[in-house]
Motif scaffolding. Structure first.
Motif, PDB file in Angstrom:
ATOM      1  N   CYS A   1      46.741  49.286  38.806  1.00 17.18           N
ATOM      2  CA  CYS A   1      45.638  49.189  37.856  1.00 17.18           C
ATOM      3  C   CYS A   1      44.601  48.211  38.396  1.00 17.18           C
ATOM      4  O   CYS A   1      44.937  47.107  38.817  1.00 17.18           O
ATOM      5  N   SER A   2      43.334  48.629  38.349  1.00 22.65           N
ATOM      6  CA  SER A   2      42.269  47.775  38.874  1.00 22.65           C
ATOM      7  C   SER A   2      42.144  46.487  38.072  1.00 22.65           C
ATOM      8  O   SER A   2      41.732  45.458  38.592  1.00 22.65           O
ATOM      9  N   ALA A   3      42.490  46.569  36.831  1.00 23.11           N
ATOM     10  CA  ALA A   3      42.400  45.377  35.988  1.00 23.11           C
ATOM     11  C   ALA A   3      43.635  44.509  36.136  1.00 23.11           C
ATOM     12  O   ALA A   3      43.724  43.452  35.516  1.00 23.11           O
ATOM     13  N   LYS A   4      44.533  44.988  36.955  1.00 23.46           N
ATOM     14  CA  LYS A   4      45.782  44.266  37.139  1.00 23.46           C
ATOM     15  C   LYS A   4      46.431  43.958  35.800  1.00 23.46           C
ATOM     16  O   LYS A   4      46.952  42.874  35.579  1.00 23.46           O
ATOM     17  N   CYS A   5      46.334  44.920  34.941  1.00 26.26           N
ATOM     18  CA  CYS A   5      46.875  44.674  33.614  1.00 26.26           C
ATOM     19  C   CYS A   5      48.338  44.282  33.754  1.00 26.26           C
ATOM     20  O   CYS A   5      49.118  44.946  34.428  1.00 26.26           O
TER      21      CYS A   5
ATOM     22  N   SER B   1      53.736  45.207  36.362  1.00 25.05           N
ATOM     23  CA  SER B   1      52.442  45.855  36.527  1.00 25.05           C
ATOM     24  C   SER B   1      52.635  47.360  36.652  1.00 25.05           C
ATOM     25  O   SER B   1      53.732  47.846  36.888  1.00 25.05           O
ATOM     26  N   VAL B   2      51.538  48.056  36.505  1.00 22.70           N
ATOM     27  CA  VAL B   2      51.563  49.504  36.690  1.00 22.70           C
ATOM     28  C   VAL B   2      51.700  49.787  38.178  1.00 22.70           C
ATOM     29  O   VAL B   2      50.953  49.244  38.992  1.00 22.70           O
TER      30      VAL B   2
ATOM     31  N   LYS C   1      41.007  57.101  37.802  1.00 30.53           N
ATOM     32  CA  LYS C   1      41.430  57.469  36.454  1.00 30.53           C
ATOM     33  C   LYS C   1      41.752  56.207  35.654  1.00 30.53           C
ATOM     34  O   LYS C   1      42.114  55.175  36.199  1.00 30.53           O
ATOM     35  N   GLN C   2      41.615  56.371  34.376  1.00 23.08           N
ATOM     36  CA  GLN C   2      41.893  55.247  33.511  1.00 23.08           C
ATOM     37  C   GLN C   2      43.364  54.862  33.589  1.00 23.08           C
ATOM     38  O   GLN C   2      44.243  55.715  33.706  1.00 23.08           O
ATOM     39  N   CYS C   3      43.573  53.590  33.553  1.00 16.70           N
ATOM     40  CA  CYS C   3      44.953  53.104  33.575  1.00 16.70           C
ATOM     41  C   CYS C   3      45.713  53.713  32.410  1.00 16.70           C
ATOM     42  O   CYS C   3      45.220  53.742  31.281  1.00 16.70           O
ATOM     43  N   PRO C   4      46.879  54.199  32.685  1.00 18.67           N
ATOM     44  CA  PRO C   4      47.646  54.845  31.621  1.00 18.67           C
ATOM     45  C   PRO C   4      48.173  53.876  30.571  1.00 18.67           C
ATOM     46  O   PRO C   4      48.680  54.314  29.539  1.00 18.67           O
ATOM     47  N   ASN C   5      48.040  52.635  30.849  1.00 21.23           N
ATOM     48  CA  ASN C   5      48.430  51.660  29.833  1.00 21.23           C
ATOM     49  C   ASN C   5      47.414  51.717  28.698  1.00 21.23           C
ATOM     50  O   ASN C   5      46.232  51.455  28.891  1.00 21.23           O
ATOM     51  N   ARG C   6      47.856  52.023  27.557  1.00 15.55           N
ATOM     52  CA  ARG C   6      46.921  52.304  26.464  1.00 15.55           C
ATOM     53  C   ARG C   6      46.108  51.083  26.068  1.00 15.55           C
ATOM     54  O   ARG C   6      45.077  51.204  25.434  1.00 15.55           O
ATOM     55  N   ASN C   7      46.552  49.939  26.409  1.00 14.42           N
ATOM     56  CA  ASN C   7      45.813  48.740  26.035  1.00 14.42           C
ATOM     57  C   ASN C   7      44.962  48.218  27.179  1.00 14.42           C
ATOM     58  O   ASN C   7      44.465  47.100  27.124  1.00 14.42           O
ATOM     59  N   CYS C   8      44.799  49.012  28.189  1.00 15.47           N
ATOM     60  CA  CYS C   8      44.094  48.536  29.374  1.00 15.47           C
ATOM     61  C   CYS C   8      42.886  49.430  29.649  1.00 15.47           C
ATOM     62  O   CYS C   8      42.950  50.644  29.525  1.00 15.47           O
ATOM     63  N   THR C   9      41.817  48.802  30.068  1.00 15.50           N
ATOM     64  CA  THR C   9      40.604  49.563  30.393  1.00 15.50           C
ATOM     65  C   THR C   9      40.431  49.701  31.896  1.00 15.50           C
ATOM     66  O   THR C   9      39.393  50.164  32.361  1.00 15.50           O
ATOM     67  N   GLY C  10      41.411  49.280  32.610  1.00 15.53           N
ATOM     68  CA  GLY C  10      41.323  49.336  34.066  1.00 15.53           C
ATOM     69  C   GLY C  10      41.397  50.751  34.594  1.00 15.53           C
ATOM     70  O   GLY C  10      41.615  51.716  33.850  1.00 15.53           O
TER      71      GLY C  10
ATOM     72  N   ALA D   1      46.756  37.521  49.942  1.00 15.48           N
ATOM     73  CA  ALA D   1      46.236  38.745  50.526  1.00 15.48           C
ATOM     74  C   ALA D   1      47.323  39.699  50.939  1.00 15.48           C
ATOM     75  O   ALA D   1      47.072  40.872  51.115  1.00 15.48           O
ATOM     76  N   THR D   2      48.498  39.200  51.102  1.00 18.05           N
ATOM     77  CA  THR D   2      49.524  40.092  51.626  1.00 18.05           C
ATOM     78  C   THR D   2      50.450  40.624  50.562  1.00 18.05           C
ATOM     79  O   THR D   2      50.752  41.798  50.532  1.00 18.05           O
ATOM     80  N   GLN D   3      50.870  39.789  49.722  1.00 17.62           N
ATOM     81  CA  GLN D   3      51.942  40.214  48.849  1.00 17.62           C
ATOM     82  C   GLN D   3      51.497  40.456  47.430  1.00 17.62           C
ATOM     83  O   GLN D   3      52.302  40.891  46.616  1.00 17.62           O
ATOM     84  N   SER D   4      50.243  40.164  47.155  1.00 15.03           N
ATOM     85  CA  SER D   4      49.750  40.356  45.797  1.00 15.03           C
ATOM     86  C   SER D   4      50.805  39.912  44.806  1.00 15.03           C
ATOM     87  O   SER D   4      51.427  40.689  44.119  1.00 15.03           O
ATOM     88  N   GLY D   5      50.949  38.635  44.796  1.00 11.83           N
ATOM     89  CA  GLY D   5      52.113  38.002  44.193  1.00 11.83           C
ATOM     90  C   GLY D   5      52.579  38.555  42.875  1.00 11.83           C
ATOM     91  O   GLY D   5      53.765  38.752  42.672  1.00 11.83           O
ATOM     92  N   ASP D   6      51.679  38.829  41.983  1.00 12.38           N
ATOM     93  CA  ASP D   6      52.166  39.251  40.679  1.00 12.38           C
ATOM     94  C   ASP D   6      52.781  40.626  40.744  1.00 12.38           C
ATOM     95  O   ASP D   6      53.545  41.020  39.879  1.00 12.38           O
TER      96      ASP D   6
END
Length: 496
Positions: free
Chosen positions: A95-99, A106-107, A124-133, A393-398
Motif C-alpha cells: 500500500c502506498s500509504a503504508k497503511c 501491512s498489506v 488500484k485502491q488499497c483493499p484495506n477499507r480504511n485506507c486511501t492508499g 532503504a533496504t528492509q523497509s522495516g515496518d
DNA sequence: AGGTGCGGGTGGT
DNA sequence: ACCACCCGCACCT
C-alpha cells in the motif's frame, strides 16, 4: 529507534541453529550451469519460500518442482537457454500509504505474473477499507540491486533448483490466496479485507497443509525407497520422467556423487564450512559475512527444506531497524538506475547480499516502467550507509517486522468469530515469519531468558517442526545485533 | 483472466 | 558473450 548497543561483552550465548525442518540435506558443490549435474541419493523437500543463495535438488516426481512453483512471485525470464529455466522475482504489492494495522502488519499482496495484469494491479485502491492508499509494487532488489533469480533445470531424475539473492521485501501472499480471491471476489474491493484475506489465507493454508502432507507421504515413500535402493542408486536412471525440458543431452553423463561432510564443499572455496549436529551446513566465513541468515519460515507449513543455505551475518553497522523508516523516509520522485558499484550506496540495497556471480549483475538495462514508478517510496538516492539509512532503504522495516502478538487485535472490528480470528493468525503469522529472519538461531537459553521478561515467546511444538513465535521487535533487533556482533564483531567486508 | 514457458529481439556491459 | 528485460505467442487452468 537508533540502536547503539554495546555488544562487546554481551553475555549472549552462542546462537545455536534450530534443528532443520527435515533432516539435513547433503551438501554438494554444484552450479546450475555445470556441465554435469551431481547425482544424489536423496532429494530435498520442496521449499516454496526458498530465500538466499541456495541450491536444492528435488525429485522429478515432485509436482511443485515440476511446475517450478514458488511462494515468491516469480516471472519467467528469457535466458536463451532451453536447458535452464530462469525466473526473476517481481517483489510484492504494498500500500502506498503504508497503511499499518495496530500490530504493524501491512498489506502485502501478490503481484500478478502477467505484465498486463500487474499493470492493472498497480494504482488500484488499497483493499484495506480504511485506507486511501494505492497499491504499488516494491520491486525485488535482493540480488545486488536486481531481482532475486531462480533457476530450474531438469536433469536425470532430479530437478535442480538454484536461487541467487535474498529477497529484500516481505513475502507476498500465497499464490493460492490470490487465486482464491480472484475467484471469490473478482478483485473488487471487499468490504472486509481482513476477513477476505484471512479466509483466502486459511484456504491456502489448508491446501498447503494438504499438499505438505502429501509431500511428506511421498517423501517418506521416496526415502524408504531410497534406503532400499541406496546401494543401487548410482548412476541414476536417466530417463526423462517429465519431459519438461527439451534437451536432456547436455549432461548425458552425470557425475556420481554421494555427498558427505567429508566430501561436501561450498560454492566459495575461500569460506569455511561447518556442520552442526544435524549436519546442517551453514555458510560461515571470517571474510564474507554479509547478509542476514537464511530464514526457514517457521510458521510456514511449506518451508521444510534446509539445504545448502548460506548463513550470512549482518555486521553491526548494517543492522536494520524496525520503526523509523516510515517516519523519516522522504518520497523521492524518481528512481535512479544503479550499477553494481554504487547501488547499495545510492539506494540502500541489500548490502549484505552475496553476489557471487557478478557477471550477472552488470546489466543496467531498464526495469519495466512500472517497476520504477512504484518504487519511489523505497529508494532514496541520497540515502547514506549508516545503520539507519541502510535499514530504511533496504528492509523497509515496518514491513519486515510485525508484532505477531497483536495479530488478534488487528481486525477486531471485522472479526466476528473465533474462526476469523484464527484465520487472521494464519495470514499474518505468515508474513511475520519472513520478517523475523534471525529467529531460527536463537539459543534455548536466550529463549528462556526473554520468555521470562515477557517480550519474547518462542516454542517448538515438536510436531512437524512448527515454530510458534511471538516477540517484541525491538527486542529482536537488540539480540540480532548482539548475536551477530558476537559472531563477527569486526566484519566490514562487502562482496557484491 | 491470468499463469506459464518459449523465443525473438533490444540495449547495456 | 552475457545479462536483464520487453514483448508476443501458444497453451493451459
Amino acid at each position: 529507534m537508533v540502536l547503539n548497543v554495546n555488544i562487546v561483552n554481551a553475555p549472549v550465548p552462542l546462537p545455536i541453529p534450530s534443528p532443520p525442518a527435515t533432516k539435513s540435506r547433503i551438501q554438494i558443490d554444484w552450479d546450475i550451469n555445470d556441465t554435469k549435474m551431481p547425482t544424489v541419493s536423496e532429494f530435498d523437500d520442496f521449499n516454496d519460500w526458498a530465500n538466499g543463495h541456495c541450491r536444492l535438488i528435488y525429485t522429478a516426481l515432485n509436482d511443485d518442482a515440476r511446475k517450478h512453483a514458488s511462494g515468491w512471485a516469480m516471472r519467467n525470464t528469457n535466458n536463451h537457454n532451453v536447458n535452464i529455466l530462469k525466473k526473476s522475482c517481481l517483489g510484492v504489492l504494498l500500500c502506498s500509504a503504508k497503511c499499518k494495522l495496530p500490530n504493524g502488519a501491512s498489506v502485502h499482496l501478490r503481484p500478478a505474473i502477467c505484465d498486463k495484469a500487474r499493470r492493472k494491479q498497480q494504482g488500484k485502491q488499497c483493499p484495506n477499507r480504511n485506507c486511501t492508499g494505492r497499491l504499488e509494487i516494491q520491486s525485488c532488489r535482493g540480488h545486488c540491486g536486481y531481482p532475486v533469480t531462480h533457476f530450474w533445470r531438469k536433469d536425470g531424475n532430479g530437478i535442480y533448483f538454484q536461487a541467487k539473492g535474498t529477497h529484500d521485501h516481505p513475502k507476498p501472499e500465497a499464490k493460492g490466496s490470490t487465486e482464491a480471491r480472484r475467484l471469490l471476489a473478482g478483485g473488487r474491493r471487499v468490504r472486509s479485507l481482513a476477513v477476505m484475506l484471512a479466509r483466502d489465507a486459511a484456504l491456502s493454508d489448508k491446501l498447503s497443509s494438504l499438499k505438505t502432507n502429501k509431500r511428506q507421504a511421498k517423501t517418506q515413500l521416496n526415502q524408504q525407497e531410497t534406503k532400499r535402493k541406496r546401494t543401487e542408486v548410482m548412476p541414476i536412471n536417466q530417463q526423462d520422467l517429465s519431459g519438461l525440458y527439451q534437451n536432456n543431452n547436455l549432461n548425458s553423463q552425470q557425475s556420481n556423487y554421494i555427498a558427505t561432510p567429508a566430501t561436501a564443499n561450498q560454492w566459495n572455496n575461500n569460506t569455511e564450512t561447518y556442520y552442526n549436529q544435524d549436519g546442517f551446513t551453514c555458510y560461515n566465513s571470517t571474510n564474507n559475512l554479509y547478509g542476514y541468515e537464511m530464514l526457514h519460515s517457521p510458521l510456514s507449513s511449506t518451508s521444510t527444506s534446509s539445504a545448502s543455505y548460506y548463513q550470512e551475518i549482518l555486521p553491526q553497522s548494517q543492522q536494520m531497524q524496525p520503526t523509523q523508516q516510515q517516519q523519516q523516509q522522504p518520497t523521492p520522485t524518481h528512481y535512479e538506475p544503479m550499477n553494481s558499484t554504487t547501488n547499495y550506496q545510492t539506494t540502500g540495497m541489500t548490502l549484505y547480499e552475496s553476489c557471487d556471480d557478478t557477471s550477472s549483475l552488470t546489466s543496467s538495462s531498464g526495469y519495466s516502467s512500472e517497476d520504477y514508478s512504484y518504487f519511489n517510496n523505497y529508494v532514496n538516492s541520497t540515502a547514506d550507509v549508516t545503520a539507519a539509512g541502510t535499514q530504511s532503504a533496504t528492509q523497509s522495516g515496518d514491513n519486515f517486522f510485525t508484532t505477531s502478538s497483536e495479530i488478534f487485535s488487528v481486525f477486531e472490528s471485522t472479526i466476528n468469530n473465533s474462526a476469523d480470528a484464527a484465520n487472521m493468525d494464519l495470514l499474518y503469522s505468515e508474513a511475520t515469519a519472513y520478517q523475523q529472519p534471525q529467529q531460527a538461531y536463537i539459543s534455548p537459553s536466550y529463549q528462556q531468558e526473554h520468555h521470562q521478561s515477557g517480550d519474547f515467546y518462542y516454542s517448538n511444538t515438536g510436531v512437524d517442526n512448527v515454530w510458534n513465535i511471538q516477540m517484541d521487535s525491538s527486542t529482536l533487533y537488540h539480540h540480532q545485533q548482539q548475536q551477530q556482533q558476537q559472531h563477527h564483531p569486526t566484519s566490514t567486508n562487502v562482496y557484491c
